[in-house]
Design an enzyme around this catalytic site. Structure first.
Site, PDB file in Angstrom:
ATOM      1  CG  ASP A  33      -1.928  -0.894   1.138  1.00 46.15           C
ATOM      2  OD1 ASP A  33      -2.719  -1.354   2.195  1.00 46.15           O
ATOM      3  OD2 ASP A  33      -2.166  -1.606  -0.147  1.00 46.15           O
ATOM      4  CB  ALA A  34       3.778   2.067   1.902  1.00 45.17           C
ATOM      5  CG  LEU A  83     -31.449  -9.542 -10.502  1.00 48.01           C
ATOM      6  CD1 LEU A  83     -30.127  -9.434  -9.587  1.00 48.01           C
ATOM      7  CD2 LEU A  83     -31.700 -10.635 -11.506  1.00 48.01           C
ATOM      8  CD  GLU A 114     -23.388 -12.210 -13.949  1.00 51.00           C
ATOM      9  OE1 GLU A 114     -23.587 -11.167 -13.089  1.00 51.00           O
ATOM     10  OE2 GLU A 114     -23.566 -12.473 -14.898  1.00 51.00           O
ATOM     11  CE  LYS A 116     -29.482  -9.553  -5.699  1.00 51.07           C
ATOM     12  NZ  LYS A 116     -29.097  -8.484  -4.632  1.00 51.07           N
ATOM     13  CG  ASP A 118     -25.462  -6.004  -0.170  1.00 49.63           C
ATOM     14  OD1 ASP A 118     -26.278  -5.179  -0.857  1.00 49.63           O
ATOM     15  OD2 ASP A 118     -25.567  -6.105   1.170  1.00 49.63           O
ATOM     16  NE  ARG A 137     -32.087  -1.277 -11.189  1.00 45.29           N
ATOM     17  CZ  ARG A 137     -33.110  -1.255 -10.673  1.00 45.29           C
ATOM     18  NH1 ARG A 137     -33.284  -0.359  -9.617  1.00 45.29           N
ATOM     19  NH2 ARG A 137     -34.377  -1.782 -11.098  1.00 45.29           N
ATOM     20  CD  GLU A 174     -24.925  -4.279  -7.570  1.00 47.69           C
ATOM     21  OE1 GLU A 174     -24.569  -3.574  -6.481  1.00 47.69           O
ATOM     22  OE2 GLU A 174     -25.756  -3.967  -8.278  1.00 47.69           O
ATOM     23  CE1 TYR A 224     -13.899  -6.874  -8.808  1.00 52.54           C
ATOM     24  CE2 TYR A 224     -15.143  -5.875  -7.100  1.00 52.54           C
ATOM     25  CZ  TYR A 224     -13.838  -6.120  -7.616  1.00 52.54           C
ATOM     26  OH  TYR A 224     -12.805  -6.314  -6.890  1.00 52.54           O
ATOM     27  CE  LYS A 291     -26.996 -11.532 -14.279  1.00 52.43           C
ATOM     28  NZ  LYS A 291     -26.050 -10.272 -14.599  1.00 52.43           N
ATOM     29  CE  LYS A 315     -31.711 -10.805  -2.303  1.00 57.08           C
ATOM     30  NZ  LYS A 315     -32.536  -9.798  -1.697  1.00 57.08           N
ATOM     31  CB  CYS A 411     -38.043   3.196  36.277  1.00 54.53           C
ATOM     32  SG  CYS A 411     -37.383   4.195  34.728  1.00 54.53           S
ATOM     33  CB  CYS A 414     -38.034   8.092  36.743  1.00 51.93           C
ATOM     34  SG  CYS A 414     -39.295   6.954  36.641  1.00 51.93           S
ATOM     35  CB  CYS A 429     -41.278   2.760  33.784  1.00 52.01           C
ATOM     36  SG  CYS A 429     -41.163   4.623  34.741  1.00 52.01           S
ATOM     37  CB  CYS A 435     -40.479   8.165  33.341  1.00 55.15           C
ATOM     38  SG  CYS A 435     -39.023   7.277  33.116  1.00 55.15           S
TER      39      CYS A 435
HETATM   40  O1  D41 Z   1     -24.154  -8.379  -8.442  1.00 59.26           O
HETATM   41  C1  D41 Z   1     -25.002  -8.077  -8.608  1.00 59.26           C
HETATM   42  N1  D41 Z   1     -25.580  -7.355  -7.781  1.00 59.26           N
HETATM   43  C2  D41 Z   1     -26.010  -8.138  -9.808  1.00 59.26           C
HETATM   44  C3  D41 Z   1     -27.055  -7.216 -10.067  1.00 59.26           C
HETATM   45  C4  D41 Z   1     -25.658  -9.169 -10.846  1.00 59.26           C
HETATM   46  N2  D41 Z   1     -24.534  -9.632 -10.753  1.00 59.26           N
HETATM   47  N3  D41 Z   1     -26.282  -9.121 -11.929  1.00 59.26           N
HETATM   48  C5  D41 Z   1     -27.230  -8.375 -12.044  1.00 59.26           C
HETATM   49  N4  D41 Z   1     -28.197  -8.468 -13.178  1.00 59.26           N
HETATM   50  C6  D41 Z   1     -29.095  -7.721 -13.417  1.00 59.26           C
HETATM   51  C7  D41 Z   1     -29.981  -7.928 -14.695  1.00 59.26           C
HETATM   52  C8  D41 Z   1     -30.156  -9.607 -14.687  1.00 59.26           C
HETATM   53  C9  D41 Z   1     -31.279  -7.382 -14.625  1.00 59.26           C
HETATM   54  C10 D41 Z   1     -29.232  -7.528 -15.893  1.00 59.26           C
HETATM   55  C11 D41 Z   1     -27.864  -7.360 -11.314  1.00 59.26           C
HETATM   56  C12 D41 Z   1     -28.935  -6.536 -11.569  1.00 59.26           C
HETATM   57  N5  D41 Z   1     -29.665  -6.767 -12.715  1.00 59.26           N
HETATM   58  C13 D41 Z   1     -29.379  -5.526 -10.709  1.00 59.26           C
HETATM   59  N6  D41 Z   1     -28.687  -4.924  -9.894  1.00 59.26           N
HETATM   60  C14 D41 Z   1     -29.737  -3.882  -9.275  1.00 59.26           C
HETATM   61  C15 D41 Z   1     -30.854  -4.021  -9.567  1.00 59.26           C
HETATM   62  C16 D41 Z   1     -30.697  -5.108 -10.587  1.00 59.26           C
END
Ligand code: D41
Length: 674
Positions: A33-34, A83, A114, A116, A118, A137, A174, A224, A291, A315, A411, A414, A429, A435
């Site tokens: 880093d330095a 999504l 892929e 997802k 955050d 977006r 993202e 990414y 996908k 999820k 409490c 008070c 209480c 109070c």
């Molecule tokens: O990594 C993600 N958060 C991610 C978001 C991802 N890997 N693929 C995504 N693909 C889409 C579509 C299929 C609709 C093109 C997404 C998102 N949408 C997305 N991110 C936020 C709203 C939608």
């Protein structure tokens, strides 16, 4: 001489580009880093000294532009879809089944899988290989122009490298803050007594939405890619996976976790693998995205309700982590409820650092057989208050450092007695407005947005006002003077004036808001509104019997009793009298039957995050038009408004064939019915 300066700058830029690439795309830093910082500093110095060599695509962090007063809006030429979600193997199978049915084929499907991330979805526009525009977006149709800020993100190339680059190419992906950088940033913020962020996602969003791009430039953000929008003057592969690989060749960052999988089995294997890998990744993920890989099939499948039929997110479950229970504090709520709060050795779980967790009530402590000093498991699901799941059995025995949790009988604020009614879980209480804790929160509630909406009367101000004995009841707010306010901490002449203005302005209100502001137990905004529309005057509500009250929508025996009890307290009547004497007033209430509101009889459900309004504001606007706003989707629902990241409610609405509105659709309805 000049030649060598130009060469030096070019060489530095190239080196830094290479380091960025190694660090962000290959997750394999090539310098310390330095050393990296030294190179950046040197490049900045040279660029400052020799402005003739400035370049818009320099990796130096100092690409910060002027401070903007607001972001301009950008309409996405191709909407950025949202999504859908699945939460289980069954739901994944159903998702795949639906695709098979639509395609009228049972052939095994290939998925590009892929992580997802955050973070925050953004769009990057490259024209002739140059980054010309970046937008958030937003609601999917309209985003904000964040070009200046995005140009400070070090792993986003300003110029694409390589061959066959399309004339216009929109890359979507993202923006995130890597976990290690997030933790370091927060550590430093704490050291400097400045604001820290609750999680990497908020940190990324907050950093990207800075009007001063010099601030964004100092934040460790990364990008990414996950997809493509516009493509003109060029062509791409017919596989999503290959398209992502192409982006990578042009210099765009791609995570190392993208794979191709066949069928549900392949998807689930990838899910399991990623779940196991999750703790080692340097970015937060909340699931995995499947996908359909073939672009031709994607096009054939199309989308519904702004989400593609060919993709879904799976999820991850809530996250759990171990830590130590250091102590238990007892908090006094607005209505006197005593809530035990666990004080924890801070742990990072589910994307946030958790140092407190609610223990709900005495029964919960008994159920968990908790003692101070136990090792406990904390669970946190997205957007949910952290919970203690259990104490770990091994740590329960034999340690003299463990202490019983003693529920107070007086409490803590008070010293009034604490009462627990038979059969009720909650201890309270008995001090009422004697109070200070209850007084503070009653005043805060009175001033809140949904009630009297007094801007600037935050928790800190209320605490000071009560602690300094400047106010005891909400009515005392109307006697405050600038001389009393100005000496308080963090209030100057300007803030004092603003606050006094807001207090004056709140006097013009509605009966429903006034009833809500009184803070009667279990009378929320919907009940307050029903009471106002049923009884039309404050007097009528005050004089209503339990039986009268039970005639009102939403009011049952318990709520009716709370209302009667409230108006029986001489103290409460005094406060109401003082409030009216201070000049609080409202227009005459129209009886419900007389109104023919445009959305009367329609039931709406709001889900997901709205970009241009809060869910609460949208709810109020809909209710003002006569609509009912419900929290859950059923066959009685007429419309579901789906914001960003809408989840199970949206899927349910799709299953029940309920009309789904985008945020734009909602805004149109509100616009057409002013
Ligand atoms: O990594 C993600 N958060 C991610 C978001 C991802 N890997 N693929 C995504 N693909 C889409 C579509 C299929 C609709 C093109 C997404 C998102 N949408 C997305 N991110 C936020 C709203 C939608």
């Amino acid at each position: 001489m000049t030649e060598s300066i130009a060469q030096q700058i070019a060489a530095l830029r190239q080196q830094i580009h290479a380091h960025n690439n190694a660090y962000y795309t290959r997750d394999a830093p090539t310098v310390t880093d330095a050393e990296y910082d030294r190179q950046i500093r040197l490049l900045r110095e040279l660029e400052e000294k020799y402005p003739e060599y400035a370049a818009t695509d320099s990796p130096s962090l100092s690409v910060g532009g002027p401070v903007l007063s607001s972001f301009s809006k950008i309409r996405h030429e191709i909407p950025m879809l949202s999504l859908g979600n699945v939460y289980s193997e069954t739901e994944l199978n159903e998702f795949i089944e639906r695709i098979h049915n639509r395609l009228n084929s049972t052939q095994e499907l290939t998925f590009c899988v892929e992580p997802k991330l955050d973070g925050l979805a953004i769009s990057l526009l490259y024209e002739h290989g140059k980054l010309t525009r970046a937008a958030t977006r937003g609601d999917g149709s309209i985003g904000e122009d964040v070009t200046h800020n995005v140009k400070t993100i070090t792993n986003i190339p300003h110029t694409l490298q390589g061959d066959n680059i399309p004339e216009r190419l929109e890359v979507r992906g993202e923006v995130i803050m890597p976990i290690a950088d997030f933790l370091a940033f927060n550590q430093q913020a704490t050291n400097n007594d400045s604001k820290s962020f609750v999680n990497p996602r908020n940190a990324a969003a907050g950093s990207l939405r800075q009007l001063d791009s010099n601030i964004t430039a100092q934040r460790p953000l990364a990008f990414y890619s996950y997809g493509i929008g516009i493509i003109e003057g060029g062509s791409l592969a017919d596989s999503h996976y290959q398209r992502l690989q192409q982006l990578k060749e042009w210099g765009l960052p791609l995570t190392a976790e993208v794979t191709l999988q066949k069928g549900a089995k392949g998807c689930l294997a990838a899910y399991q693998q990623l779940l196991e890998k999750r703790p080692t990744l340097n970015y937060e993920i909340d699931g995995i995205v499947y996908k359909i890989d073939a672009i031709a099939l994607q096009e054939q499948l199309g989308f519904v309700a702004r989400a593609p039929r060919w993709a879904t997110a799976h999820k991850f479950p809530a996250q759990e982590e171990q830590t130590t229970l250091l102590d238990v504090e007892f908090q006094v709520g607005r209505t006197g409820a005593i809530t035990p709060v666990a004080i924890l050795q801070p742990v990072f779980v589910g994307g946030v650092t958790v140092s407190r967790a609610s223990l709900h009530n005495a029964d919960e402590i008994a159920r968990l057989e908790l003692k101070i000093g136990h090792t406990v498991i904390i669970r946190r699901a997205a957007d949910v208050i952290p919970q203690i799941v259990k104490a770990i059995a091994d740590t329960k025995t034999g340690s003299e450092t463990q202490k019983d949790i003693i529920f107070p009988v007086k409490c803590p604020v008070c010293d009034s007695e604490i009462e627990r009614i038979e059969g009720e879980a909650i201890a309270r209480c008995t001090g009422g407005l004697y109070c200070a804790a209850q007084r503070k929160q009653a005043i805060k509630y009175f001033a809140s947005r949904k009630a009297m909406n007094i801007d600037g009367l935050g928790v800190k101000v209320v605490e000071q006002l009560v602690d300094e004995h400047l106010i005891n009841t909400p009515a005392d707010l109307f006697t405050l003077t600038a001389e009393q306010l100005i000496p308080l901490e963090r209030i100057g002449a300007k803030k004092a004036e603003k606050l006094l203005n807001a207090i004056q302005q709140c006097k013009q209100t509605t009966l429903a808001k006034f009833i809500l502001a009184l803070g009667i137990r279990e009378v929320g905004d919907a009940t307050a509104k029903n009471l106002a529309e049923h009884f039309l005057t404050l007097d009528a509500i005050q004089n209503a019997s339990i039986e009268d009250l039970e005639q009102v929508d939403d009011v049952g025996a318990i709520v009716a009793k709370h209302i009667v009890t409230f108006f029986r307290q001489p103290h409460n009547l005094e406060v109401i009298h003082a409030l009216l004497a201070a000049g609080i007033q409202w227009p005459e209430v129209q009886a419900k039957a007389e109104q023919k509101l445009p959305l009367a009889g329609k039931t709406f459900v709001l889900t997901g995050t709205l970009a241009h309004t809060s869910r609460n504001d949208a709810k109020q606007a809909l209710q003002a038009l006569g609509a009912k706003v419900s929290g859950s989707v059923s066959k009685n629902t007429d419309y579901v408004v789906a914001g960003e990241s809408a989840g199970s409610k949206l899927s349910k609405a799709q299953d029940l064939d309920i009309t789904i509105l985008s945020e734009d659709g909602l805004l149109n309805i509100l616009k057409d019915n002013p």
